[in-house]
Design an enzyme around this catalytic site. Structure first.
Site, mmCIF file in Angstrom:
data_model
loop_
_atom_site.group_PDB
_atom_site.id
_atom_site.type_symbol
_atom_site.label_atom_id
_atom_site.label_comp_id
_atom_site.label_asym_id
_atom_site.label_seq_id
_atom_site.Cartn_x
_atom_site.Cartn_y
_atom_site.Cartn_z
ATOM 1 N N LYS A 124 0.042 -11.998 8.380
ATOM 2 C CA LYS A 124 -0.947 -11.279 7.589
ATOM 3 C C LYS A 124 -1.576 -11.923 6.467
ATOM 4 C CE LYS A 124 -1.923 -7.045 4.819
ATOM 5 N NZ LYS A 124 -1.184 -6.006 4.341
ATOM 6 N N VAL A 140 -4.681 -5.762 9.133
ATOM 7 C CA VAL A 140 -3.807 -5.146 8.911
ATOM 8 C C VAL A 140 -4.431 -4.283 7.409
ATOM 9 C CG1 VAL A 140 -1.720 -4.502 7.612
ATOM 10 C CG2 VAL A 140 -1.937 -6.510 9.455
ATOM 11 N N TYR A 166 3.608 -12.377 5.495
ATOM 12 C CA TYR A 166 2.762 -11.966 4.760
ATOM 13 C C TYR A 166 2.296 -12.520 3.500
ATOM 14 C CZ TYR A 166 0.423 -8.035 2.064
ATOM 15 O OH TYR A 166 -0.337 -7.355 1.164
ATOM 16 N N THR A 168 0.874 -1.075 -0.093
ATOM 17 C CA THR A 168 -0.128 0.039 0.092
ATOM 18 C C THR A 168 1.007 1.223 -0.028
ATOM 19 O OG1 THR A 168 -1.717 -1.115 1.057
ATOM 20 C CG2 THR A 168 -1.782 1.087 1.211
#
Length: 301
Positions: A162, A204, A134, A46
């Protein structure tokens, strides 16, 4: 370290000329603290990490560590396509003051599950920082499977995952791995409420960039087992989820940040939100203002 609650995957603000906007960055961080965000991620997907120069990455992380001053954990995105480079970057962010590293599965190279185990164990054994795995197959081309996570979760330096795969079966398989030293975090805003009601430790989030209070409230309700209230609040956030999915992340969220005076677009090859979606952006921005005001009023009461 035990991560939980509402965690923001921070976007990176740029100026109109495309430079790093550290004033907007500091304002974004301050709003996260004010809104109740419980940890932040610097330079993840992001945050357009792939578009950042090394000096910019360092400036963002230094600024976050300085401003946050230990009040909440600061995670840094360090996942690269090569294990040695990931170790080097993880050491570097540790020296800059990060509390943990968020390590995405190696993009593009598509290692086997055995390769993923070797990759993560090597980073963890180096010992620079606690690691959060992740998994986001849609971006990396590889999938970190639950059986593989089960082997990695036993390592004392690997403290969580995540997970961006949204199917409930995947989340349920990971929730079986929860332990005192290993947390499970949703990486998918639209299904995070369901995941937290099922036992996930937190989210998250992309949307919490622009609505930190609303996502903190969602996390509190869902993690507190208040199902009816959590699902009702989640339904109010649904139009925001829908808008954030109109184009690839972080294009929509950066349009909303721009409406809040926090930055001016993206770096190529990403482009600003397409004109046909501008009306949807205005509606989403209005909804977020309404929900954030409601959260502040509730807190004040």
């Amino acid at each position: 370290m035990r991560l939980s609650g509402s965690i923001t995957a921070l976007a990176t603000p740029f100026t109109a000329s495309g430079e790093l906007d550290l004033d907007a960055w500091r304002s974004l961080l301050a709003r996260q603290l004010e809104g109740g965000t419980q940890a932040v991620v610097v330079a993840g997907s992001t945050g357009e990490a792939a578009a950042l120069y090394d000096a910019e990455y360092d400036a963002l992380l230094r600024s976050a560590v300085e401003l946050i001053a230990g009040r909440i954990p600061v995670l840094a995105g360090t996942g690269l396509s090569n294990t040695a480079k990931t170790i080097e970057l993880t050491r570097h962010v540790a020296a800059l003051g990060a509390d943990a590293a968020l390590v995405v599965t190696p993009p593009y190279v598509r290692p086997t599950q055995a390769g993923l185990i070797a990759h993560y164990q090597a980073i963890a054994e180096d010992g620079a920082l606690p690691l959060v795995l992740y998994n986001v197959p849609g971006r990396t081309g590889g999938d970190l499977l639950p059986d593989t996570v089960a082997q990695l979760a036993a390592h004392p330096r690997i403290v969580g995952i995540k997970e961006a795969v949204s199917e409930p079966e995947r989340m349920n398989a990971l929730l079986a791995l929860k332990a005192e030293g290993f947390c499970v975090l949703s990486g998918d805003d639209p299904t995070a409420c369901r995941a937290m009601l099922a036992g996930a430790d937190g989210i998250v989030s992309v949307g919490s960039n622009v609505a930190p209070g609303a996502f903190r409230r969602l996390a509190d309700l869902a993690r507190g087992g208040r199902r009816a209230e959590a699902e009702a609040w989640d339904a109010r956030l649904r139009p925001a989820y829908d808008f954030l999915a109109l184009e690839p992340n972080p294009i929509p969220v950066k349009a909303l940040l721009a409406s809040q005076g926090l930055g001016h677009g993206l770096r190529l090859p990403l482009q600003s939100l397409s004109a046909p979606h501008h009306e949807a952006a205005r509606h989403a921005a209005g909804l977020i203002v309404e929900l954030e005001h409601l959260c502040r009023d509730t807190l004040a009461a």
